[in-house]
Motif scaffolding. Structure first.
Motif, PDB file in Angstrom:
ATOM      1  N   UNK A   1      -0.493  -0.081  -0.195  1.00 22.06           N
ATOM      2  CA  UNK A   1      -1.139  -0.215   1.108  1.00 22.06           C
ATOM      3  C   UNK A   1      -2.622  -0.559   0.934  1.00 22.06           C
ATOM      4  N   UNK A   2      -3.280   0.195   0.060  1.00 25.65           N
ATOM      5  CA  UNK A   2      -4.709  -0.046  -0.160  1.00 25.65           C
ATOM      6  C   UNK A   2      -4.953  -1.444  -0.731  1.00 25.65           C
TER       7      UNK A   2
ATOM      8  N   UNK B   1      -5.348  -3.772   4.224  1.00 26.02           N
ATOM      9  CA  UNK B   1      -5.020  -3.596   5.637  1.00 26.02           C
ATOM     10  C   UNK B   1      -5.921  -2.572   6.324  1.00 26.02           C
ATOM     11  N   UNK B   2      -6.630  -1.776   5.543  1.00 28.55           N
ATOM     12  CA  UNK B   2      -7.511  -0.771   6.148  1.00 28.55           C
ATOM     13  C   UNK B   2      -8.816  -1.441   6.578  1.00 28.55           C
TER      14      UNK B   2
ATOM     15  N   UNK C   1       0.852   4.344  -1.311  1.00 35.10           N
ATOM     16  CA  UNK C   1      -0.519   4.260  -0.820  1.00 35.10           C
ATOM     17  C   UNK C   1      -1.292   3.206  -1.601  1.00 35.10           C
TER      18      UNK C   1
ATOM     19  N   UNK D   1       1.982  -8.025   6.800  1.00 38.17           N
ATOM     20  CA  UNK D   1       2.145  -7.947   5.352  1.00 38.17           C
ATOM     21  C   UNK D   1       3.420  -7.186   5.051  1.00 38.17           C
TER      22      UNK D   1
END
Lengths: 428, 428
Positions: free
Chosen positions: A422-423, A427-428, A419, A413
Motif C-alpha cells: 500500500x505504501x 496512495x497515501x 501495508x 491501483x
C-alpha cells in the motif's frame, strides 16, 4: 374497437361517474376540440394528440395547505392531477418527493452561481417513469381497465411491472427479445407477463397499438391512456417549486426523449403561477439531447417548427426516440421562454456521468449524462446565464446503464494485501 | 499511533471543543468504562467495543416539534445523533426518510394481519449503508479527519465513495481485486481512490486496520469511527416509529450481518420510549440470516451466549460476515424482547426476492430475500405472531445482486412481432 387509433367519437360509455379529480375534459392540442374524459388519446376531429384539461376549484391558501399536509409522494399534488381525491389510500408505487440536491461542487466546477439537481433516481424503480406510470395506473383503474401494459426497452418496463405488482393487477410488458439480459431480469423480477418480441422497438410499439385495439380492458400506459400518463411529469415542476420554498427557478435543463417531460414541466410551472402558489417569475427552458438522436436540437438550430425523424445511434438509449411525439411542442416551449436546445456526443455523455458522480455523489444513467454535458455546453457557448439559478433533471440511475462507463472507470491501483504494498503504491 | 487498536488512553487532544450534539462520551459495552468523545473504538480497560452515550436535554414536545420541522432525511433526528446541530446544512449524502410500505398483498399471501416493509433501497446509493456513512462522515469531520475510507465488498463502498464526493473530500475504498466488474464500476464511478487488493475480505479488513493506525487523518468508517457510524442505524427505528404515527410496531424482522443494525434498531426504539416520544409498548425483535452464514442463528438455537465464527458460503454476500462483532448483543436483544433468529437456504432467499417483488413491487437485493424468507419461516414455525403488527427491513436493492435471480426469472414467452403470434401464444 377495430382501429389502432381510438378517438373520442368511438365510445362515450366510460364517461359517467368518473372521478378524475380536477380533470374535466380532454382537449386537442392542435385544434382545441374538447371531448369528455375517457380512454382516448387522439382527437376525433383532426387526430391531434389529446391533453387533460382542468378546473381547479381550491383557493390558493386552501390548496397550499392541502399540499403541505399531504403525503411525501406525488399524491400531495392530487388536487392538480387527473386522479381521484382518495388516490393516496389506493395501492400504488407512490413515487416522487425525490431530492432536490444543491450542487455547489458542480456549480463551482462549471462556474455557475447556483445549481440544483432534481434527482429522480430516488424513485421506487429509480427513474422518473414511476411518476407517469403511477398517474396512468390511477386513471386506468378509474377508466375501468384491468391490465397495465406497455412496450418498452428499459425504465418504463420496470415501472409498469412494479406498479402493477403493488396494485395487485396484471401487467403485460413487451420488450425486444434481444434486450440485454440485465434489463430483462429487472423487469422479470416482478413476476408479470413479460413478452419478448422478435423485433425492434418500432415493431413492438406497433404491436402494442394493435393489441390495445383488440383488448378493451388493457391500458397501455403510453398508448391509450397517454394523456393521463403524461400529466405525471408535471409533478417534477411542482416538487422543484415547493422544494425551493414555493418559487420558480430561473433556468431549467431537461432531457428530451418524446419531449413530453419538458413540455409538462413548463405546464406545471405555468399552473403554479396561475394558481398563485408561486410568483409567476420568468424562467427559461433548455432541452438536452444526445447527438446520436438529436432531431429536436436540429430543428431548433435550423429554425424549423417541425421535427424531421432520425434513426437513433447513441448510448443514451432511454432518450433514443427518433420521432419524438412532443417535438413541436418542445420547440414552442423553448422558444417562448427564451431557452435553447443543445446536443452532446456520447463521449461527452460519459464525461457528464463522471462529472456529476465525482462532484455530487450522484450516479446517473446515460440520460443524466446527456443533461449534465448539455448544461456544460450551454454555459460554454454563452446560451445559459451562469448568474441565474438553474435546475437540471436527472431522470434515471447509473446502475441501469453500467455498460456506458465500463471502459472508462476502474480501480486506481491493484496491490498485494500488505501495508508495504500500500505504501509503495503512493496512495497515501 | 502504532497499534491497530486505538484506545482512549492513546490521545485526548481531539476532545476539546467537539460539537457532536447530544453525545457526551463513549462507553464500553463490556465493562461500562466511560471515556471522552474521540476517534476511539476500543475500551482502554478491557478492549471491549465503545458505544456513544448521550445526554438528551430537549423536552418531549420540543423534541417532537424539532423533528417534525426538520428536513426529509435523517438529519431531522439530529437531536438524537452524535452530529453537530447544524449538520443539515453541511454537504452530505442526506439519506433516510425512505418509504414504509404497507404490504397488504404480502401480508395476505403469508396470512399476516398487518405488515410493513421499511424499504431502504430508496436511499441515495440504494442501501441502508448511506445512513451509517452519513453519520460517520459528520463525526469524522468534527473529529478532524480529512479522508473517508473503508474496506468493503459492495454497498458500503458505494456509500463511502458517494458521500465523500458530495462532501468534497477524498475517499479511499479497499476492495478485493476479484470483485465482480459490476460492483467495481458502481464505486469507481464516483472518482475516489479505489484500491483493488489481491486478497479476500479478511485480508483487506486487516489491511484497513493497519492503514488506519498509520494515517492519522483517515477515518475508516467501520473501523476507527465505528461507534459513530453504528449510531446511524438508529434512524431506521426513529423513522418507523414516526411513520407509524409515533408508535412502535409489535414485531420487527431485521437481517443480521455484523448485527449492529438489529441492536441499534432496538436502541432507537428504547430511546424513543424513554424520551416519551412513543408509548414504550413491548416489541419483539427477530433476526434473519442465510443458512450459509448463520453463526448467530446457530448460537440462538443452541442456547449459547457467544457466537462461534463460520466460513460464509451464501449468495447473500452483504450479510456474509462469519464472525459478527455484535453477535452477543444480538442474542441479548432477541432474547430480552422475546424474539427469535432463523436462517434460510439460498433457494429460499431467491423465493423471498421473487415473493416481495411480485406482491409489493419491491425488488430487493439478496439480504432482503433473506428477511422475507425468514419472515415466512418464522410464521410457518409459529415463532412470529400473525396477529401482531410487523415491520420487516429491506436494506438493499435488487439491481446490485442481479446474478442471484439470473437463472430463475425471464420472459413469459418469446414471439414474432405480429398480432397473430401474440394471440396464438395465449397471453391474453
Amino acid at each position: 374497437m377495430t382501429s389502432t387509433i381510438t378517438t373520442a367519437a368511438g365510445t362515450t360509455d366510460n364517461v359517467g361517474g368518473l372521478d378524475l379529480g380536477p380533470a374535466v375534459a380532454l382537449s386537442c392540442r392542435e385544434c382545441g376540440n374538447r371531448v369528455d374524459l375517457g380512454p382516448y388519446y387522439a382527437c376525433s376531429e383532426c387526430f391531434g394528440p389529446l391533453e387533460v384539461s382542468y378546473e381547479f376549484t381550491l383557493a390558493r391558501e386552501e390548496l397550499r395547505r392541502a399540499i403541505e399536509r399531504g403525503p411525501q409522494n406525488i399524491w400531495r399534488y392530487a388536487p392538480l392531477l387527473p386522479v381521484p381525491a382518495g388516490i393516496a389510500d389506493t395501492p400504488n408505487i407512490n413515487p416522487g418527493c425525490t431530492k432536490l440536491v444543491r450542487a455547489d461542487n458542480l456549480a463551482r466546477e462549471l462556474g455557475l452561481k447556483r445549481l440544483w439537481v432534481k434527482d429522480d433516481s430516488g424513485n421506487p424503480t429509480h427513474s422518473f417513469k414511476d411518476r407517469v406510470v403511477a398517474v396512468a395506473l390511477a386513471a386506468a383503474r378509474e377508466l375501468g381497465f384491468s391490465v397495465l401494459a406497455c412496450p418498452s426497452t428499459g425504465n418504463l418496463a420496470n415501472a409498469v411491472a412494479a406498479a402493477a405488482a403493488r396494485a395487485g393487477i396484471r401487467s403485460v410488458v413487451l420488450i425486444p427479445s434481444n434486450l440485454e439480459q440485465q434489463k430483462i431480469l429487472t423487469t422479470a423480477a416482478y413476476g408479470g407477463t413479460l413478452v419478448a418480441v422478435e423485433g425492434n422497438y418500432d415493431d413492438i410499439n406497433r404491436l402494442a397499438g394493435e393489441i390495445a385495439a383488440e383488448q378493451d380492458d388493457w391500458a397501455f400506459v403510453n398508448v391509450n391512456v397517454r394523456p393521463y400518463y403524461a400529466e405525471g411529469s408535471k409533478t417534477l415542476a411542482y416538487e422543484v417549486a415547493e422544494q425551493l420554498g414555493w418559487r420558480l427557478p430561473q433556468q431549467v435543463v431537461v432531457p428530451i426523449a418524446s419531449g413530453a417531460q419538458l413540455v409538462k414541466i413548463d405546464k406545471g410551472f405555468t399552473e403554479l403561477g396561475n394558481l398563485g402558489l408561486v410568483e409567476p417569475t420568468p424562467y427559461r427552458v433548455f432541452g438536452a439531447q444526445a447527438t446520436g438522436c438529436a432531431p429536436v436540437a436540429h430543428a431548433f438550430k435550423d429554425g424549423h417548427d417541425t421535427v424531421r425523424p432520425v434513426r437513433p445511434d447513441t448510448i443514451a438509449k432511454s432518450l433514443a426516440i427518433g420521432n419524438p411525439a412532443d417535438g413541436p411542442y418542445v420547440l414552442d416551449t423553448v422558444r417562448r421562454t427564451g431557452g435553447a436546445i443543445e446536443d452532446v456526443s456520447d463521449d461527452e455523455v460519459i464525461e457528464g456521468i463522471k462529472l456529476l458522480a465525482r462532484t455530487e455523489g450522484i450516479f446517473a444513467e446515460t440520460a443524466g449524462g446527456v443533461t449534465v454535458a448539455t448544461l456544460r455546453k450551454l454555459l460554454a457557448t454563452g446560451q445559459l446565464d451562469p448568474e441565474a439559478e438553474t435546475v437540471i433533471f436527472n431522470t434515471g440511475d447509473g446502475l441501469k446503464t453500467l455498460d456506458a462507463i465500463a471502459d472508462v472507470v476502474g480501480p486506481t491501483a491493484t496491490i498485494a494485501p500488505t501495508l508495504k504494498a500500500f505504501d509503495a503504491a503512493g496512495l497515501a
